[in-house]
Design an enzyme around this catalytic site. Structure first.
Site, PDB file in Angstrom:
ATOM      1  N   ASP A   1       0.856  -1.186   0.000  1.00 19.25           N
ATOM      2  CA  ASP A   1       0.000   0.000   0.000  1.00 19.25           C
ATOM      3  C   ASP A   1       0.891   1.235   0.000  1.00 19.25           C
ATOM      4  O   ASP A   1       1.410   1.649   1.037  1.00 19.25           O
ATOM      5  CB  ASP A   1      -0.908  -0.006   1.233  1.00 19.25           C
TER       6      ASP A   1
ATOM      7  N   GLY B   1      -4.177   0.788   8.200  1.00 20.00           N
ATOM      8  CA  GLY B   1      -5.165   0.006   8.934  1.00 20.00           C
ATOM      9  C   GLY B   1      -4.901  -1.484   8.814  1.00 20.00           C
ATOM     10  O   GLY B   1      -5.095  -2.242   9.771  1.00 20.00           O
TER      11      GLY B   1
ATOM     12  N   ILE C   1      -0.089   8.393   9.207  1.00 22.34           N
ATOM     13  CA  ILE C   1      -0.683   7.369  10.060  1.00 22.34           C
ATOM     14  C   ILE C   1      -0.277   5.969   9.617  1.00 22.34           C
ATOM     15  O   ILE C   1       0.182   5.755   8.492  1.00 22.34           O
ATOM     16  CB  ILE C   1      -2.223   7.473  10.075  1.00 22.34           C
TER      17      ILE C   1
ATOM     18  N   HIS D   1       0.561   7.649   4.226  1.00 24.28           N
ATOM     19  CA  HIS D   1       1.265   6.916   5.276  1.00 24.28           C
ATOM     20  C   HIS D   1       2.758   7.246   5.363  1.00 24.28           C
ATOM     21  O   HIS D   1       3.457   6.661   6.197  1.00 24.28           O
ATOM     22  CB  HIS D   1       1.086   5.407   5.068  1.00 24.28           C
TER      23      HIS D   1
END
Length: 294
Positions: free
Chosen positions: A190, A213, A210, A195
């Site tokens: 990803d 997930g 962040i 990120h």
């Protein structure tokens, strides 16, 4: 923003081919915090070298990129309004540690949730040489701002509540590194700049980039694997959860787990930041019998 449910459900998603190497398998485990104490997952020369079950979520990665970049027939939306709401992974057969895999994806449902739409995608990943299906992924995406189109609201499924009358049967705590997302983006496939790029994360409303997930998802599954499967990946049959809040790299993820019957583990995960839950309604299905014990 327009929504044509029939067109969306008939949208064709191109198949994805992925060449998995033993290096990929080890790197994925390292990106979740495994190290030299877990050679079976990080050292390709180990006699029992194995892939973690949640490696199954990396194969449809390009499909998500295509959906965001190329769009979906009958569905106009701003990619910034798309949220990954839930993830379900089912392991259908033993996981090879290398080989070529093909993922076929399709949109199975598009529900009208009033303030937004719930998009459900199903992905089947198979071993190319044998045609044997290995993984089934179900991605649930909530697209804000395009609801109210008069469509089906979908099933009103109630999650199984965690027991309130007893403490968790097991708790797993893992402190993520400041560079966890830097590594996971390469191992997990990803490459969303949210990120890693501070400017992009600020545009998304976050003070710093962040954690993915699906990295949190993998860390939670690690707790289930360690506490209820004796680190035997063949015993984890499926795992699903709801994403409820973000994690910042460097925070500690605490996963609480309850075994409610021989094959079902309920779990939820919270962060050290403020104790808020980042994963909820988690359910893992395991094989209670260790292979070779009969």
């Amino acid at each position: 923003m327009t929504v044509d449910v029939k067109k969306a459900l008939n949208h064709k998603i191109k198949s994805i081919e992925y060449n998995l190497t033993r290096k990929d398998v080890a790197l994925y485990a390292i990106s979740l915090g495994f190290g030299k104490k877990h050679l079976k997952f990080v050292y390709e020369g180990s006699h029992d070298f194995s892939a973690l079950p949640t490696i199954g979520i990396i194969f449809p990665g390009q499909m998500i990129v295509d959906v965001i970049s190329e769009g979906i027939d009958g569905l106009e939306f701003d990619p910034m309004m798309l949220l990954h709401g839930e993830q379900e992974l089912e392991i259908l057969n033993d996981i090879p540690v290398e080989g070529v895999f093909v993922t076929e994806s399709k949109i199975t449902n598009l529900y009208d949730k009033g303030k937004g739409a719930l998009l459900i995608l199903q992905c089947i990943t198979s071993e190319k040489s044998s045609g044997k299906p290995i993984f089934k992924n179900i991605f649930s995406f909530f697209i804000r701002g395009i609801g109210g189109f008069g469509g089906d609201r979908g099933p009103n499924e109630k999650p199984i509540p965690v027991p309130k009358d007893r403490a968790p049967d097991a708790i797993s705590k893992q402190t993520t590194s400041e560079d966890q997302a830097v590594l996971y983006r390469l191992a997990g496939g990803d490459l969303n700049p949210l990120h890693i790029d501070p400017e992009m994360s600020k545009m998304g409303g976050f003070k710093v980039p962040i954690l993915h997930g699906l990295c949190t998802y993998g860390i939670a599954s690690r707790g289930v694997l360690e506490h209820f499967c004796d680190n035997d990946p063949s015993r984890l049959k499926s795992i699903k959860t709801r994403f409820t809040k973000h994690v910042y790299p460097g925070e500690t993820i605490e996963t609480e787990m309850w075994k409610i019957n021989p094959t079902t583990i309920l779990f939820q995960s919270k962060t050290s930041r403020d104790g808020s839950y980042v994963l909820s309604s988690g359910v893992a299905i395991i094989d209670p019998i260790k292979k070779g014990s009969l």
